[in-house]
Design an enzyme around this catalytic site. Sequence first.
Site, mmCIF file in Angstrom:
data_model
loop_
_atom_site.group_PDB
_atom_site.id
_atom_site.type_symbol
_atom_site.label_atom_id
_atom_site.label_comp_id
_atom_site.label_asym_id
_atom_site.label_seq_id
_atom_site.Cartn_x
_atom_site.Cartn_y
_atom_site.Cartn_z
ATOM 1 N N GLU A 31 2.075 4.859 17.605
ATOM 2 C CA GLU A 31 3.782 5.015 17.488
ATOM 3 C C GLU A 31 4.188 5.910 16.693
ATOM 4 O OE1 GLU A 31 4.182 0.725 17.789
ATOM 5 O OE2 GLU A 31 4.318 0.764 19.965
ATOM 6 N N TYR A 70 8.819 -2.767 6.662
ATOM 7 C CA TYR A 70 8.879 -2.183 7.734
ATOM 8 C C TYR A 70 10.654 -2.181 8.310
ATOM 9 C CZ TYR A 70 4.366 -1.204 9.948
ATOM 10 O OH TYR A 70 3.154 -0.588 10.155
HETATM 11 C C1 LIG Z 1 -5.932 0.685 16.439
HETATM 12 C C2 LIG Z 1 -5.038 1.591 15.783
HETATM 13 C C3 LIG Z 1 -3.582 1.531 15.936
HETATM 14 C C4 LIG Z 1 -2.861 2.405 14.986
HETATM 15 N N1 LIG Z 1 -1.796 2.407 15.316
HETATM 16 C C5 LIG Z 1 -1.022 3.214 14.459
HETATM 17 C C6 LIG Z 1 0.517 3.656 14.880
HETATM 18 O O1 LIG Z 1 1.054 3.242 15.920
HETATM 19 N N2 LIG Z 1 1.201 4.798 14.227
HETATM 20 C C7 LIG Z 1 0.524 5.051 12.994
HETATM 21 O O2 LIG Z 1 1.264 6.102 12.414
HETATM 22 N N3 LIG Z 1 -0.635 4.748 12.679
HETATM 23 C C8 LIG Z 1 -1.235 3.899 13.284
HETATM 24 N N4 LIG Z 1 -2.619 3.647 12.936
HETATM 25 C C9 LIG Z 1 -2.955 4.075 11.703
HETATM 26 C C10 LIG Z 1 -3.414 5.291 11.334
HETATM 27 O O3 LIG Z 1 -4.313 5.867 12.239
HETATM 28 C C11 LIG Z 1 -4.119 5.350 10.044
HETATM 29 O O4 LIG Z 1 -2.990 4.770 9.158
HETATM 30 C C12 LIG Z 1 -4.740 6.549 9.644
HETATM 31 O O5 LIG Z 1 -5.499 7.389 10.409
HETATM 32 C C13 LIG Z 1 -5.583 6.333 8.189
HETATM 33 O O6 LIG Z 1 -6.205 7.462 7.555
HETATM 34 P P1 LIG Z 1 -6.965 7.485 6.267
HETATM 35 O O7 LIG Z 1 -7.512 8.632 6.225
HETATM 36 O O8 LIG Z 1 -6.347 6.821 5.188
HETATM 37 O O9 LIG Z 1 -8.298 6.409 6.558
HETATM 38 P P2 LIG Z 1 -9.233 6.490 7.829
HETATM 39 O O10 LIG Z 1 -9.067 7.360 8.854
HETATM 40 O O11 LIG Z 1 -9.790 5.064 7.914
HETATM 41 O O12 LIG Z 1 -10.489 7.398 7.216
HETATM 42 C C14 LIG Z 1 -11.587 7.001 6.064
HETATM 43 C C15 LIG Z 1 -12.597 7.866 6.348
HETATM 44 O O13 LIG Z 1 -13.687 7.809 5.307
HETATM 45 C C16 LIG Z 1 -14.950 7.540 5.724
HETATM 46 N N5 LIG Z 1 -15.785 6.895 4.771
HETATM 47 C C17 LIG Z 1 -15.826 5.705 4.274
HETATM 48 N N6 LIG Z 1 -16.367 5.360 3.306
HETATM 49 C C18 LIG Z 1 -17.003 6.505 2.978
HETATM 50 C C19 LIG Z 1 -17.766 6.968 1.877
HETATM 51 N N7 LIG Z 1 -18.499 5.843 1.102
HETATM 52 N N8 LIG Z 1 -18.408 8.153 1.844
HETATM 53 C C20 LIG Z 1 -17.854 9.105 2.647
HETATM 54 N N9 LIG Z 1 -17.017 8.800 3.710
HETATM 55 C C21 LIG Z 1 -16.696 7.591 3.836
HETATM 56 C C22 LIG Z 1 -14.840 7.017 7.159
HETATM 57 O O14 LIG Z 1 -15.777 7.231 7.962
HETATM 58 C C23 LIG Z 1 -13.502 7.544 7.566
HETATM 59 O O15 LIG Z 1 -13.739 8.733 8.456
HETATM 60 C C24 LIG Z 1 -3.296 2.791 13.774
HETATM 61 C C25 LIG Z 1 -4.885 2.659 13.748
HETATM 62 C C26 LIG Z 1 -5.531 2.210 14.402
HETATM 63 C C27 LIG Z 1 -7.174 1.891 14.092
#
Ligand SMILES: Cc1cc2nc3c(=O)[nH]c(=O)nc-3n(C[C@H](O)[C@H](O)[C@H](O)COP(=O)(O)OP(=O)(O)OC[C@H]3O[C@@H](n4cnc5c(N)ncnc54)[C@H](O)[C@@H]3O)c2cc1C
Length: 560
Positions: free
Chosen positions: A77, A195
Amino acid sequence: MKNYERINTIAQKGIENKKAYLIGGGIGSLSAAAFLIRDGHMPAKNIHIFEEKQVLGGSLDGSGNAKDGYLARGGRELESRMECLWDLYGFIPSLKNPNRTVLDEFRELNITDPIKSNCRLVEKCGQKADFSTLGLSFEDMMSLNKLVLASDDMIGNATCEQWFKPEFFDTNFWYFWRSMFAFENWHSVLEVKRYMVRFMHLIGGMNQLVGILHTEYNQYDSFILPLITWLKNQGVDMELGVQVTNLDIKVTDTEKTVERIYLTRNGKEETIETTVDDFVFVTNGSMTENSTVGSMYEPAILNRDKKERGCWSLWENIAKQSSDFGHPEVFAGDIDKSKWMSFTITITDNTTVLDHILKLTGNAPGMGGAVTVKDSNWLITWTTPKQPHFRNQPENVQVFWAYGLFPDKVGNFINKKMCDCTGAELLTELLYHMGLQKQIPEILASSKVIPCMMPYITSQFMPRSKGDRPDVIPKDSNNLAFLGQFSEIPNDCVFTVEYSVRSAMMAVYGLLKLDKQVAPVYEGQYDVRVLMEAVKTMMGNREISIDKMIGKLLHNTGLM
Ligand SMILES: Cc1cc2nc3c(=O)[nH]c(=O)nc-3n(C[C@H](O)[C@H](O)[C@H](O)COP(=O)(O)OP(=O)(O)OC[C@H]3O[C@@H](n4cnc5c(N)ncnc54)[C@H](O)[C@@H]3O)c2cc1C
């Protein structure tokens, strides 16, 4: 942000000789790489992204095919005031037409196919439940009001259960709220406050999800693919299958400098030496770490491993080196309070479910948003995204997504805990709640369902205190920044893509000392029109006198 602030930055002296290491391949790191290029003027070849999995995108996933079934762990969303996200996609070219941006097409889609739910709640096996108001009493409203006006410090690590009276949890407001954002009663009420304030402009349309925006396809196809295509074309080095295990950080009274990165590449342990001139960006913690999938005939088994847990293990090793690096256990220490499961349904050559949903909700695919089953023991919510939901999805196939907030409860129709259910059982329970009990065998025969268990999916909502999340740029850091949902960003809301992109912008501008403002977090609470609309909705759309209301809002707050 004022247009006056939309400047082009001047390249930092010597930037062509510096290197950036981005740990984790989610949207946090990918967007940081994009900002390093656009605003930091860093040569793309000096930027290295290390991702432990064989695919980039992290939580923004989307995979599979029509034969074996599609999988997206989540759907998103989104809304128009995600300022950093829209800044990013305002310069990433669309894959369909390189003369247009991802934002251009996204906005167009949401103008032609806006979300407005005609059926936000159902009950009693496929009957619409009343969703016309938020159903808040005056007392409930006052406790929300008190929450909005309280400072973060005053709220501390209180939970929702501690803040609100038991009756509050039976209101439509809470059904809407917890199913939209995945809040449990034991979660941090501080996040509820953030929120409430951050999304105040959406409260007026909350019962129909007005103002919620959606993507053309799943978010891997719509967001991640165009971004990694652009980064690849620029020449960014994106390595898959590389796990970073630790950092050596020199911590003195006045400085913090990453001096070494420990990693495992192709099963071989290696180190990279870094200096004050390099930059290290770490995604500390991930809501989708250690997620597991099942199949039509197998449940998704919860992974409780605390030793091998990617981002979390890395953060634990980093946190040992200074108290300024936060406390991962606060978020990842109680899996039973942070887990839930989702399931992705792929149906081939059978439109019974789609036809039924169209009739029940009156919403075309993609335009209705979430539908929550009020009387479901698992508190199931389903969505019918715009079809096709995957770029490679054939015309005779439809994809649906659903999740349940209470995986440890036994179903209403299936006599099993949700977490123990196979894909077929999860779909059976959903069809029962949709009012399609008689058609279950026929639909199951045309379906592939992939269950997914996520141990840390709501870890970002666990009750926390000041200092549990490290600052994006920790105090005295020369070359280290934290990205993502477990870094501290004043006033913004976790469990959003925006939060990760914002952390990336703050990290890049801050570490590179760029003379450019990060777009401020939207503050609708200071717009009296937004405020009054929210209050009016919370009062059941009764006409209100502005003078009286402001008096009531400020009563006992120290301002009146
Ligand atoms: C079910 C679900 C519903 C959601 N709904 C919404 C929504 O409605 N609206 C919204 O805005 N957001 C939503 N989100 C949240 C949003 O998708 C996340 O906040 C965002 O994608 C997080 O991105 P990130 O890069 O911070 O972390 P992540 O996407 O978690 O990326 C972390 C990455 O690091 C890698 N990694 C981990 N450890 C290591 C290591 N030691 N060495 C190398 N690589 C490593 C992992 O494999 C992963 O690829 C939702 C997420 C989910 C799962």
